[in-house]
Each structure stands twice: as structure tokens, then as C-alpha cells.
Design a protein around this motif. Structure first.
Motif, PDB file in Angstrom:
ATOM      1  N   PHE A 185       0.985  -1.283   0.056  1.00 15.11           N
ATOM      2  CA  PHE A 185      -0.069   0.107  -0.086  1.00 15.11           C
ATOM      3  C   PHE A 185       0.802   1.288  -0.097  1.00 15.11           C
ATOM      4  CE2 PHE A 185      -3.434   2.615   0.848  1.00 15.11           C
ATOM      5  CZ  PHE A 185      -4.559   2.310   0.226  1.00 15.11           C
ATOM      6  N   ALA A 186       2.063   1.206   0.582  1.00 14.43           N
ATOM      7  CA  ALA A 186       2.937   2.350   0.598  1.00 14.43           C
ATOM      8  C   ALA A 186       3.135   2.646  -0.889  1.00 14.43           C
ATOM      9  CB  ALA A 186       4.277   1.973   1.288  1.00 14.43           C
ATOM     10  N   LYS A 187       3.191   1.950  -1.861  1.00 18.89           N
ATOM     11  CA  LYS A 187       3.444   2.175  -3.065  1.00 18.89           C
ATOM     12  C   LYS A 187       2.267   2.999  -3.744  1.00 18.89           C
ATOM     13  CE  LYS A 187       5.928  -2.060  -3.869  1.00 18.89           C
ATOM     14  NZ  LYS A 187       5.795  -3.420  -4.253  1.00 18.89           N
ATOM     15  N   PHE A 188       1.044   2.833  -3.385  1.00 23.95           N
ATOM     16  CA  PHE A 188      -0.092   3.453  -3.747  1.00 23.95           C
ATOM     17  C   PHE A 188       0.214   5.101  -3.012  1.00 23.95           C
ATOM     18  CE2 PHE A 188      -2.159  -0.717  -4.267  1.00 23.95           C
ATOM     19  CZ  PHE A 188      -2.176  -0.715  -5.632  1.00 23.95           C
ATOM     20  N   ALA A 189       0.589   4.969  -1.716  1.00 23.86           N
ATOM     21  CA  ALA A 189       0.579   6.431  -1.183  1.00 23.86           C
ATOM     22  C   ALA A 189       1.837   7.140  -1.715  1.00 23.86           C
ATOM     23  CB  ALA A 189       0.874   6.126   0.409  1.00 23.86           C
ATOM     24  N   LEU A 190       2.631   6.743  -2.181  1.00 18.79           N
ATOM     25  CA  LEU A 190       3.896   7.372  -2.687  1.00 18.79           C
ATOM     26  C   LEU A 190       3.409   7.827  -4.146  1.00 18.79           C
ATOM     27  CD1 LEU A 190       6.523   8.347  -2.894  1.00 18.79           C
ATOM     28  CD2 LEU A 190       7.603   6.158  -3.885  1.00 18.79           C
ATOM     29  N   ILE A 191       2.887   6.982  -4.862  1.00 18.08           N
ATOM     30  CA  ILE A 191       2.328   7.491  -6.278  1.00 18.08           C
ATOM     31  C   ILE A 191       1.197   8.696  -6.114  1.00 18.08           C
ATOM     32  CG2 ILE A 191       1.234   6.642  -8.248  1.00 18.08           C
ATOM     33  CD1 ILE A 191       2.333   4.107  -7.727  1.00 18.08           C
ATOM     34  N   ALA A 192       0.150   8.393  -4.924  1.00 17.77           N
ATOM     35  CA  ALA A 192      -0.666   9.387  -4.873  1.00 17.77           C
ATOM     36  C   ALA A 192      -0.007  10.719  -4.507  1.00 17.77           C
ATOM     37  CB  ALA A 192      -1.475   8.988  -3.836  1.00 17.77           C
ATOM     38  N   ALA A 193       1.010  10.871  -3.425  1.00 16.35           N
ATOM     39  CA  ALA A 193       1.910  11.793  -2.983  1.00 16.35           C
ATOM     40  C   ALA A 193       2.479  12.495  -4.131  1.00 16.35           C
ATOM     41  CB  ALA A 193       2.727  11.584  -2.056  1.00 16.35           C
ATOM     42  N   LEU A 194       3.198  11.784  -5.083  1.00 15.40           N
ATOM     43  CA  LEU A 194       3.863  12.361  -6.279  1.00 15.40           C
ATOM     44  C   LEU A 194       2.941  13.151  -7.087  1.00 15.40           C
ATOM     45  CD1 LEU A 194       6.847   9.542  -6.748  1.00 15.40           C
ATOM     46  CD2 LEU A 194       6.953  11.775  -5.532  1.00 15.40           C
ATOM     47  N   ILE A 195       2.037  12.492  -7.401  1.00 13.93           N
ATOM     48  CA  ILE A 195       0.925  12.996  -8.646  1.00 13.93           C
ATOM     49  C   ILE A 195       0.278  14.354  -7.798  1.00 13.93           C
ATOM     50  CG2 ILE A 195      -1.370  12.702  -9.540  1.00 13.93           C
ATOM     51  CD1 ILE A 195      -0.457   9.744  -9.851  1.00 13.93           C
ATOM     52  N   SER A 196      -0.059  14.256  -6.546  1.00 15.74           N
ATOM     53  CA  SER A 196      -0.412  15.515  -5.994  1.00 15.74           C
ATOM     54  C   SER A 196       0.739  16.734  -6.011  1.00 15.74           C
ATOM     55  CB  SER A 196      -1.133  15.345  -4.589  1.00 15.74           C
ATOM     56  OG  SER A 196      -0.387  14.705  -3.700  1.00 15.74           O
ATOM     57  N   GLY A 197       2.010  16.142  -5.547  1.00 15.43           N
ATOM     58  CA  GLY A 197       3.100  17.091  -5.351  1.00 15.43           C
ATOM     59  C   GLY A 197       3.230  17.810  -6.734  1.00 15.43           C
ATOM     60  N   VAL A 198       3.206  16.996  -7.714  1.00 16.12           N
ATOM     61  CA  VAL A 198       3.469  17.659  -9.217  1.00 16.12           C
ATOM     62  C   VAL A 198       2.235  18.481  -9.604  1.00 16.12           C
ATOM     63  CG1 VAL A 198       3.318  17.119 -11.711  1.00 16.12           C
ATOM     64  CG2 VAL A 198       4.850  15.518 -10.160  1.00 16.12           C
ATOM     65  N   SER A 199       1.053  17.957  -9.190  1.00 19.75           N
ATOM     66  CA  SER A 199      -0.031  18.869  -9.541  1.00 19.75           C
ATOM     67  C   SER A 199       0.117  20.406  -8.702  1.00 19.75           C
ATOM     68  CB  SER A 199      -1.280  18.238  -9.162  1.00 19.75           C
ATOM     69  OG  SER A 199      -2.424  19.160  -9.458  1.00 19.75           O
ATOM     70  N   ALA A 200       0.639  20.272  -7.537  1.00 22.22           N
ATOM     71  CA  ALA A 200       0.793  21.294  -6.630  1.00 22.22           C
ATOM     72  C   ALA A 200       1.986  22.231  -7.306  1.00 22.22           C
ATOM     73  CB  ALA A 200       0.957  21.101  -5.488  1.00 22.22           C
ATOM     74  N   LEU A 201       2.869  21.606  -7.766  1.00 21.09           N
ATOM     75  CA  LEU A 201       3.926  22.313  -8.343  1.00 21.09           C
ATOM     76  C   LEU A 201       3.434  23.304  -9.471  1.00 21.09           C
ATOM     77  CD1 LEU A 201       7.103  23.182  -7.758  1.00 21.09           C
ATOM     78  CD2 LEU A 201       7.560  20.960  -9.268  1.00 21.09           C
ATOM     79  N   ILE A 202       2.790  22.467 -10.599  1.00 21.06           N
ATOM     80  CA  ILE A 202       2.412  23.006 -11.701  1.00 21.06           C
ATOM     81  C   ILE A 202       1.424  24.343 -11.270  1.00 21.06           C
ATOM     82  CG2 ILE A 202       0.743  22.434 -13.604  1.00 21.06           C
ATOM     83  CD1 ILE A 202       2.137  19.704 -13.659  1.00 21.06           C
ATOM     84  N   THR A 203       0.757  23.982 -10.193  1.00 21.30           N
ATOM     85  CA  THR A 203      -0.430  25.008  -9.852  1.00 21.30           C
ATOM     86  C   THR A 203       0.394  26.035  -9.182  1.00 21.30           C
ATOM     87  OG1 THR A 203      -2.067  23.308  -9.453  1.00 21.30           O
ATOM     88  CG2 THR A 203      -2.531  25.576  -8.440  1.00 21.30           C
ATOM     89  N   LEU A 204       1.258  25.995  -8.584  1.00 23.75           N
ATOM     90  CA  LEU A 204       2.115  27.144  -8.017  1.00 23.75           C
ATOM     91  C   LEU A 204       2.612  27.784  -9.419  1.00 23.75           C
ATOM     92  CD1 LEU A 204       4.138  25.588  -4.933  1.00 23.75           C
ATOM     93  CD2 LEU A 204       2.559  27.583  -5.092  1.00 23.75           C
ATOM     94  N   VAL A 205       3.237  27.293 -10.016  1.00 25.14           N
ATOM     95  CA  VAL A 205       4.014  28.070 -11.426  1.00 25.14           C
ATOM     96  C   VAL A 205       3.010  28.719 -12.100  1.00 25.14           C
ATOM     97  CG1 VAL A 205       5.333  27.748 -13.722  1.00 25.14           C
ATOM     98  CG2 VAL A 205       6.000  26.466 -11.623  1.00 25.14           C
ATOM     99  N   TYR A 206       1.823  27.948 -12.385  1.00 31.86           N
ATOM    100  CA  TYR A 206       0.573  28.667 -13.032  1.00 31.86           C
ATOM    101  C   TYR A 206       0.192  30.069 -12.489  1.00 31.86           C
ATOM    102  CZ  TYR A 206      -3.445  29.390 -15.956  1.00 31.86           C
ATOM    103  OH  TYR A 206      -4.613  29.925 -16.707  1.00 31.86           O
ATOM    104  N   LEU A 207       0.014  29.817 -11.130  1.00 32.38           N
ATOM    105  CA  LEU A 207      -0.338  31.059 -10.224  1.00 32.38           C
ATOM    106  C   LEU A 207       0.547  32.082 -10.335  1.00 32.38           C
ATOM    107  CD1 LEU A 207      -2.465  29.059  -7.347  1.00 32.38           C
ATOM    108  CD2 LEU A 207      -3.526  30.093  -9.343  1.00 32.38           C
ATOM    109  N   SER A 208       1.620  31.811 -10.258  1.00 35.49           N
ATOM    110  CA  SER A 208       2.864  32.977 -10.201  1.00 35.49           C
ATOM    111  C   SER A 208       2.788  33.571 -11.423  1.00 35.49           C
ATOM    112  CB  SER A 208       4.056  32.232 -10.017  1.00 35.49           C
ATOM    113  OG  SER A 208       4.595  31.490 -11.136  1.00 35.49           O
TER     114      SER A 208
END
Length: 168
Positions: free
Chosen positions: A82-105
Motif C-alpha cells: 500500500f505504501a507504493k500507492f501512497a507514494l504515487i498519490a503523493a507524487l501526483i498531488s505534489g506535481v499537480s501542486a507544483l504546476i499550480t504554483l507555477v501557473y498561479l505565479s
């Protein structure tokens, strides 16, 4: 200190980071407060980054505890899977957050920024759920008091010996 120590010391950060990141991001999104939203986005990115070393130290931690009394191999495997799923979820949301931060900037004034915020919020809530469940699965490896009924705390032959020597 060894990798097991680092795994146990770090493993709380992705769980707590995901929770606080989602709460702060949600607050910023629903209050339409960009600075608060950006803090939440940064926490989501941090959670993704810290989840990587936590995941990578899991295998060495397994090597340390798998032969200890009371440790059941299937519980370790459930946590690892299950840790694999959690890591994938964290990475996807992290990339999404980074893209959103760049877009908002870039100060774009359209609905896409708001859509990115909502999408990242949804992804971060998924991360909270997967991190929480992974933490629960990790906790039952050594904390017999939180295991469900029917899970033995020792090797099966020890349980049988106790039953056979019971005079009642």
C-alpha cells in the motif's frame, strides 16, 4: 542510527504534511485566498518530497524487523504494497501542486487556475487517505494493541503450545 531509525523518524511527516497541506489548501481554495492556497500547495509539494526517502528507507527497515518476535510477514507486505500507492498519490498531488504554483505565479486571470487548485485539492485528499491507511498498516506491524482480532502476536507454533499446555 540506521535506516530503520530514519524510516521511523521520517514516516510521520508525509502523513501529517498531507493532512495539513489538504486542510490549508482547502481553506485557501474555499476562501479564495491565494496566499493561503500557496502555503497549502507548498505543503503538498513538501509531502511529496519527504515521501520519497520514507519509501526508500522502508526496505532496509523491513530487513531489520522481519525476524523479530511478534512480527508477521504478511503485515509487512501489506504495508509495503500500500505504501507504493501512497507514494504515487503523493507524487501526483505534489506535481499537480507544483504546476499550480507555477501557473498561479504567472498571474493568469482565468478559470484554469481555479480548476488547478480544485484538482490539486482532490488529489491531496486522496493522498491523505492513502497516507493514513499506509500509516495504519505500518503501525500494526509492531503495535499488537491496534491489530484486529484473529491476528496472532507470535509464531503459530508458540500459540499452539500455549493451547496444548492449558489445563482448563
Amino acid at each position: 542510527m540506521d535506516w530503520t531509525y530514519f524510516h521511523l523518524a521520517l514516516n510521520h511527516f508525509p502523513v501529517i504534511g498531507a493532512i495539513f497541506g489538504a486542510i490549508i489548501l482547502g481553506w485557501g481554495v474555499f476562501r479564495r485566498n491565494d496566499p493561503v492556497s500557496k502555503v497549502g500547495l507548498c505543503l503538498v509539494v513538501f509531502t511529496a518530497m519527504i515521501a520519497i526517502p520514507v519509501f526508500l528507507t522502508g526496505e532496509p527497515a523491513e530487513e531489520t524487523v522481519e525476524n523479530l518476535p511478534g512480527v508477521v510477514e504478511s503485515l509487512i507486505e501489506n504495508h509495503e504494497d500500500f505504501a507504493k500507492f501512497a507514494l504515487i498519490a503523493a507524487l501526483i498531488s505534489g506535481v499537480s501542486a507544483l504546476i499550480t504554483l507555477v501557473y498561479l505565479s504567472l498571474k493568469k486571470e482565468n478559470g484554469l487556475g481555479r480548476g488547478l487548485l480544485f484538482a490539486t485539492l482532490i488529489l491531496s485528499l486522496i493522498t491523505v487517505a492513502t497516507m493514513g491507511w499506509t500509516a495504519k498498516l505500518g503501525g500494526v506491524i509492531r503495535h499488537t494493541e491496534i491489530r484486529g482480532t484473529g491476528t496472532t502476536t507470535g509464531p503459530p507454533d508458540t500459540e499452539q503450545k500455549r493451547e496444548n499446555t492449558d489445563d482448563h
